[in-house]
Design an enzyme around this catalytic site. Structure first.
Site, PDB file in Angstrom:
ATOM      1  CG  ASN A   7      66.731  51.434  37.534  1.00  0.00           C
ATOM      2  OD1 ASN A   7      67.004  50.584  38.388  1.00  0.00           O
ATOM      3  ND2 ASN A   7      66.037  52.520  37.807  1.00  0.00           N
ATOM      4  NE  ARG A  93      68.550  53.801  41.009  1.00  0.00           N
ATOM      5  CZ  ARG A  93      67.423  53.570  41.674  1.00  0.00           C
ATOM      6  NH1 ARG A  93      66.506  52.791  41.144  1.00  0.00           N
ATOM      7  NH2 ARG A  93      67.201  54.110  42.844  1.00  0.00           N
ATOM      8  CG  HIS A 182      66.138  59.302  45.724  1.00  0.00           C
ATOM      9  ND1 HIS A 182      65.307  59.610  46.783  1.00  0.00           N
ATOM     10  CD2 HIS A 182      65.545  58.286  45.061  1.00  0.00           C
ATOM     11  CE1 HIS A 182      64.266  58.815  46.762  1.00  0.00           C
ATOM     12  NE2 HIS A 182      64.383  57.990  45.732  1.00  0.00           N
ATOM     13  CG  LEU A 210      59.206  65.974  47.142  1.00  0.00           C
ATOM     14  CD1 LEU A 210      58.209  67.086  47.402  1.00  0.00           C
ATOM     15  CD2 LEU A 210      59.751  65.420  48.456  1.00  0.00           C
ATOM     16  N   GLY A 211      58.801  61.492  45.152  1.00  0.00           N
ATOM     17  CA  GLY A 211      58.152  60.548  44.249  1.00  0.00           C
ATOM     18  C   GLY A 211      57.513  59.462  45.087  1.00  0.00           C
ATOM     19  NE  ARG A 242      60.578  53.086  50.100  1.00  0.00           N
ATOM     20  CZ  ARG A 242      61.458  53.579  49.247  1.00  0.00           C
ATOM     21  NH1 ARG A 242      62.591  54.078  49.687  1.00  0.00           N
ATOM     22  NH2 ARG A 242      61.211  53.578  47.948  1.00  0.00           N
ATOM     23  CG  ASP A 284      49.522  57.178  42.404  1.00  0.00           C
ATOM     24  OD1 ASP A 284      50.179  56.567  41.562  1.00  0.00           O
ATOM     25  OD2 ASP A 284      49.131  58.361  42.259  1.00  0.00           O
ATOM     26  CG  PHE A 285      51.702  61.677  46.581  1.00  0.00           C
ATOM     27  CD1 PHE A 285      52.607  60.628  46.707  1.00  0.00           C
ATOM     28  CD2 PHE A 285      51.617  62.588  47.618  1.00  0.00           C
ATOM     29  CE1 PHE A 285      53.398  60.486  47.838  1.00  0.00           C
ATOM     30  CE2 PHE A 285      52.409  62.465  48.754  1.00  0.00           C
ATOM     31  CZ  PHE A 285      53.304  61.408  48.865  1.00  0.00           C
ATOM     32  CB  VAL A 334      55.109  64.034  44.295  1.00  0.00           C
ATOM     33  CG1 VAL A 334      54.126  64.930  45.019  1.00  0.00           C
ATOM     34  CG2 VAL A 334      54.697  62.578  44.412  1.00  0.00           C
ATOM     35  CD  GLU A 386      67.003  59.011  39.401  1.00  0.00           C
ATOM     36  OE1 GLU A 386      65.817  59.089  39.030  1.00  0.00           O
ATOM     37  OE2 GLU A 386      67.360  58.361  40.397  1.00  0.00           O
TER      38      GLU A 386
HETATM   39  P1  AMP Z   1      58.167  58.645  40.887  1.00  0.00           P
HETATM   40  O1  AMP Z   1      58.483  57.663  41.966  1.00  0.00           O
HETATM   41  O2  AMP Z   1      59.148  59.756  40.778  1.00  0.00           O
HETATM   42  O3  AMP Z   1      57.849  57.995  39.561  1.00  0.00           O
HETATM   43  O4  AMP Z   1      56.785  59.360  41.339  1.00  0.00           O
HETATM   44  C1  AMP Z   1      55.590  58.643  41.466  1.00  0.00           C
HETATM   45  C2  AMP Z   1      54.576  59.508  42.228  1.00  0.00           C
HETATM   46  O5  AMP Z   1      54.364  60.722  41.493  1.00  0.00           O
HETATM   47  C3  AMP Z   1      53.216  58.840  42.385  1.00  0.00           C
HETATM   48  O6  AMP Z   1      52.773  58.935  43.733  1.00  0.00           O
HETATM   49  C4  AMP Z   1      52.322  59.680  41.499  1.00  0.00           C
HETATM   50  O7  AMP Z   1      51.033  59.759  41.992  1.00  0.00           O
HETATM   51  C5  AMP Z   1      52.990  61.040  41.550  1.00  0.00           C
HETATM   52  N1  AMP Z   1      52.526  61.868  40.441  1.00  0.00           N
HETATM   53  C6  AMP Z   1      52.739  61.667  39.140  1.00  0.00           C
HETATM   54  N2  AMP Z   1      52.062  62.600  38.420  1.00  0.00           N
HETATM   55  C7  AMP Z   1      51.418  63.376  39.309  1.00  0.00           C
HETATM   56  C8  AMP Z   1      50.527  64.499  39.212  1.00  0.00           C
HETATM   57  N3  AMP Z   1      50.192  64.989  38.028  1.00  0.00           N
HETATM   58  N4  AMP Z   1      50.078  65.069  40.359  1.00  0.00           N
HETATM   59  C9  AMP Z   1      50.437  64.572  41.552  1.00  0.00           C
HETATM   60  N5  AMP Z   1      51.238  63.496  41.708  1.00  0.00           N
HETATM   61  C10 AMP Z   1      51.717  62.916  40.610  1.00  0.00           C
END
Ligand code: AMP
Length: 401
Positions: A7, A93, A182, A210-211, A242, A284-285, A334, A386
C-alpha cells in the site's frame, strides 16, 4: 504461495507478506519518510523472530523502500522466507480505478496506462500507487503483480446513486460521478457479515468504515448500491481532517472574502477541516474523547456530536434506500475500537429496530455481535482486513482460479 501486499503512499509504504493458501500473516511493517530520509519498521509474525522498531534507513525513492522490505523478509536471522523465490506475486492497493475497473486486474502495460488515465480523478493517491508498482517492477521484474482498486466494489451502484444532478455531459465526457472508496474494506466486512448472518439468500447491510477517513456503504445481497464518498474521498461524512459534504457555494464565498485559490480551498477542506476544525483539538478520535471526557472540552464534544449525528443520518438514509436493514457493521480504527462512538451513533435508532447491548458493546473481539438478542437489526463489530482481500484477489488472478 506467498503474496507481498503493498500500500504505497507518496512518502510511506505499508507492506504485508501473506501466505495465500493458509491466509496467515507472515510479516508486516511500514517504510516512512521516503524521499526525506527514511524510517523502517519490520514485524515478523513467526515465533523467535525479532521485530525491528522504526530504524533509520536511507530511502531516497520507493525503490530503496521495496529493497529494504525484501532484504528484511529474506534476512537469515529475522527473515520469514529463505529466498525471494517464495514470493509468488505482489498485490497493490490502488485508490482510483475510475469507470474502467470494476474488478482487480493483472498489471500489464494496458493496466498501467489505465491507472495513469485515472490520475486526474485521484491526483493525491494514484501517482504514489504507481510509484509502488514501478519500484516492485524494478526490484522484482519476474513477479506478477495485481492492482486492487478502492473504487471497484462500488461499481455496482445504479445510476441514480452514482450520478450527480449536474449537466449530463460532465458524466459522459469527463467521468464526473460518484465512485466511492474503502471498497476493499466494505467488500470484506459485508462478506463476513453475510457469513455471520448464516449466508441468507437476500441481505441488506449498512457498513460503517469509521477511521481517520470514514465512509458508509449500503449493500444489498453483497453488492454496494450506494456509498457516502463521491468523485473523491473528500465527500460524505466529516472525517479527521476532511469536511465531508458541504454546500459548494462556500468555496466561492470564502475565496471571494479571503482571496483563496480553488486549490487552497480544497486543501482547507481536505487537511484543515473535519473534527480537527470543529474541535481545534485534534483529528484523532482518542484525543477528542480524552479532551471531552477528562477535560470537559466542549468543542471536542461538539466535533464528536457532529460526527455521530452525520453517521446516524446516513444510517437512516441507507435503511430508506434499501427498504430496510438486516445488519449494521462497524469497522476500522474508530468503528472497531470505540464502543462509546458505536453507542452514540446508534442512540435513538430503536425506532428502526436497532438495540445495542451495553455489555456486548464493551467486550473486545475481532468479530462480535453487539446488539441485544431481541434487536430486529443485528449490529456487528468486524475487524477489517483489506490486505487479506488484496492477497486473495492477487492469488486468484495469478493462479487463474
Ligand atoms: P484508521 O484510519 O482506521 O487507522 O483509524 C484511525 C482512528 O481510529 C483514529 O482517529 C484513532 O483515534 C481511532 N482509534 C483507534 N483506537 C481507538 C480507540 N481505542 N478508541 C477510539 N478511537 C480509536
Amino acid at each position: 504461495m506467498k503474496i507481498l501486499v503493498i500500500n504505497a503512499g507518496s512518502s510511506s509504504l505499508k507492506y504485508q507478506l501473506i501466505d495465500a493458501e493458509s491466509e496467515t500473516l507472515l510479516a508486516k511493517g511500514v517504510c516512512e519518510r521516503i524521499g526525506i530520509g527514511g524510517k523502517f519498521t519490520y514485524k515478523p509474525q513467526l515465533e523467535g523472530k525479532q521485530q525491528v522498531k522504526a530504524v533509520d534507513v536511507l530511502m531516497p525513492t520507493h525503490n530503496e523502500a521495496i529493497q529494504t522490505v525484501l532484504d528484511a523478509l529474506v534476512d537469515p536471522v529475522n527473515g520469514v522466507i529463505s529466498s525471494m523465490d517464495e514470493i509468488g506475486a505482489v498485490g497493490h492497493r490502488v485508490v482510483h480505478g475510475g469507470k474502467k475497473f470494476g474488478e482487480s486486474c493483472l498489471i500489464d502495460d494496458m493496466c498501467i496506462a489505465a491507472i495513469k488515465e485515472c490520475i486526474p480523478l485521484g491526483p493525491l493517491h494514484n501517482p504514489a500507487n504507481l510509484m509502488g508498482i514501478e519500484a516492485c517492477t524494478k526490484c522484482m521484474p519476474d513477479k506478477p503483480q495485481v492492482a486492487v482498486f478502492d473504487t471497484a466494489f462500488h461499481q455496482t451502484m445504479p445510476p441514480k446513486a452514482y450520478l450527480y444532478a449536474i449537466p449530463y455531459e460532465y458524466y459522459e465526457n469527463d467521468d464526473v460521478r460518484r465512485y466511492g472508496f474503502h471498497g476493499t474494506s466494505h467488500k470484506y466486512v459485508s462478506g463476513r457479515c453475510i457469513d455471520l448472518l448464516g449466508n441468507p439468500e437476500h441481505s441488506k447491510i449498512i457498513c460503517c468504515h469509521l477511521g481517520n477517513g470514514s465512509s458508509l456503504s449500503a449493500c444489498v445481497d453483497g453488492k454496494s448500491i450506494d456509498t457516502t464518498m463521491g468523485l473523491s474521498p473528500l465527500a460524505g461524512l466529516p472525517m479527521g481532517t476532511r469536511s465531508g459534504d458541504i454546500d459548494p457555494t462556500i468555496l466561492e464565498y470564502l475565496s471571494d472574502r479571503y482571496g483563496y485559490s480553488l486549490k487552497e480551498m480544497i486543501e482547507i477542506l481536505n487537511k484543515k477541516s473535519g473534527v480537527l476544525a470543529l474541535s481545534e483539538v485534534s483529528s484523532d478520535f482518542r484525543d477528542l474523547e480524552d479532551a471531552s471526557w477528562h477535560h470537559g472540552n466542549e468543542r471536542a464534544q461538539l466535533a464528536l456530536d457532529k460526527f455521530h449525528y452525520e453517521v446516524r443520518k446516513y444510517i437512516g438514509a441507507y435503511a430508506a434506500a434499501m427498504g430496510g436493514v438486516d445488519a449494521i457493521v462497524f469497522t476500522a480504527g474508530v468503528g472497531e475500537n470505540g464502543p462509546e462512538t458505536r453507542a452514540a451513533i446508534c442512540e435513538g435508532l430503536d425506532f428502526m429496530g436497532v438495540k445495542i447491548c451495553e455489555k456486548r458493546n464493551f467486550e473486545r473481539a475481532d468479530e462480535h455481535l453487539i446488539s441485544t438478542d431481541d434487536s430486529k437489526v443485528k449490529v456487528f463489530v468486524i475487524a477489517t482486513n483489506e490486505e487479506l482481500m488484496i492477497a486473495r484477489d492477487t492469488y486468484r488472478l495469478v493462479t487463474r482460479r
